[in-house]
Design an enzyme around this catalytic site. Sequence first.
Site, mmCIF file in Angstrom:
data_model
loop_
_atom_site.group_PDB
_atom_site.id
_atom_site.type_symbol
_atom_site.label_atom_id
_atom_site.label_comp_id
_atom_site.label_asym_id
_atom_site.label_seq_id
_atom_site.Cartn_x
_atom_site.Cartn_y
_atom_site.Cartn_z
ATOM 1 N N HIS A 195 0.836 -1.195 0.000
ATOM 2 C CA HIS A 195 0.000 0.000 0.000
ATOM 3 C C HIS A 195 0.878 1.255 0.000
ATOM 4 O O HIS A 195 2.088 1.181 0.239
ATOM 5 C CB HIS A 195 -0.917 0.034 1.229
ATOM 6 C CG HIS A 195 -2.113 -0.847 1.113
ATOM 7 N ND1 HIS A 195 -2.066 -2.192 1.410
ATOM 8 C CD2 HIS A 195 -3.390 -0.596 0.725
ATOM 9 C CE1 HIS A 195 -3.269 -2.730 1.223
ATOM 10 N NE2 HIS A 195 -4.087 -1.781 0.805
ATOM 11 N N LYS A 253 -0.302 4.763 4.626
ATOM 12 C CA LYS A 253 -1.147 3.804 5.371
ATOM 13 C C LYS A 253 -0.519 3.518 6.729
ATOM 14 O O LYS A 253 0.686 3.253 6.826
ATOM 15 C CB LYS A 253 -1.332 2.515 4.574
ATOM 16 C CG LYS A 253 -2.341 1.556 5.192
ATOM 17 C CD LYS A 253 -2.731 0.459 4.225
ATOM 18 C CE LYS A 253 -3.726 -0.508 4.848
ATOM 19 N NZ LYS A 253 -4.974 0.166 5.250
#
Length: 243
Positions: A132, A136
């Site tokens: 990600h 995040k």
Amino acid sequence: MARIGIVGSQGRMGAALAEAIRAAGHEMSGGVDRDTGDVAQLAATSDALVDFSAPVALQATLDACVASGIPVLIGTTGLESEHHAAIDRAASGIAVLQTGNTSLGVTMLAHLVQEAASRLGPDWDIEIVEIHHRMKVDAPSGTALLLGEAAAKGRGIALADNSERGRDGITGRRAEGAIGFASLRGGTVAGEHTVYFAGTDERIAMTHLAENRMIFARGAVKGAAWLLGRAPGRYTMPQVLGL
């Protein structure tokens, strides 16, 4: 047409949700964020809420929805046991759909992972790799955990007792039947997940690539609209797809 309110409206997902609500022919009844808006007032003027904010905001969202008698879809990740207990309590009075991923593609992937895990023996090692964007804050991702739960359910085991995370140094050999997780962070990746079934001399890889946050927003709006008129209880994205 439904009036759908957004909790976490000023984040990146909030903008995507606003677009998805309009595209689906619904009305955005409003939005609240950390320092703006009143979630109780938003719930009172909405047919359903979608919450993609933060775990700390969850209880206020649940209380507002229970008070107004409207359903809520929760896409917030990083939830702990106390958050799930609060969801269970709310679900005794309203319809709640909580999920680590609202993508319809991921929902189907989880279904396939559970099926594969149920048919392949414990000699097939399961590893889940996710990447990600650099912003995040939780790991493994909610989607990775969702896929891990699907694999564990297929095998009839508890994920909490059969997972391996954050391997470093001399860890010893891999435990038989364990479900492994690896988390990568960097750049602007919206989300990429691969579930590996590694057997002797062969390997199966199931991958989902998120190319844009709109896939999560569209799935969330579909799920929120699906909740309308449902009896109190906890629901899942597979039920939205009829799986």
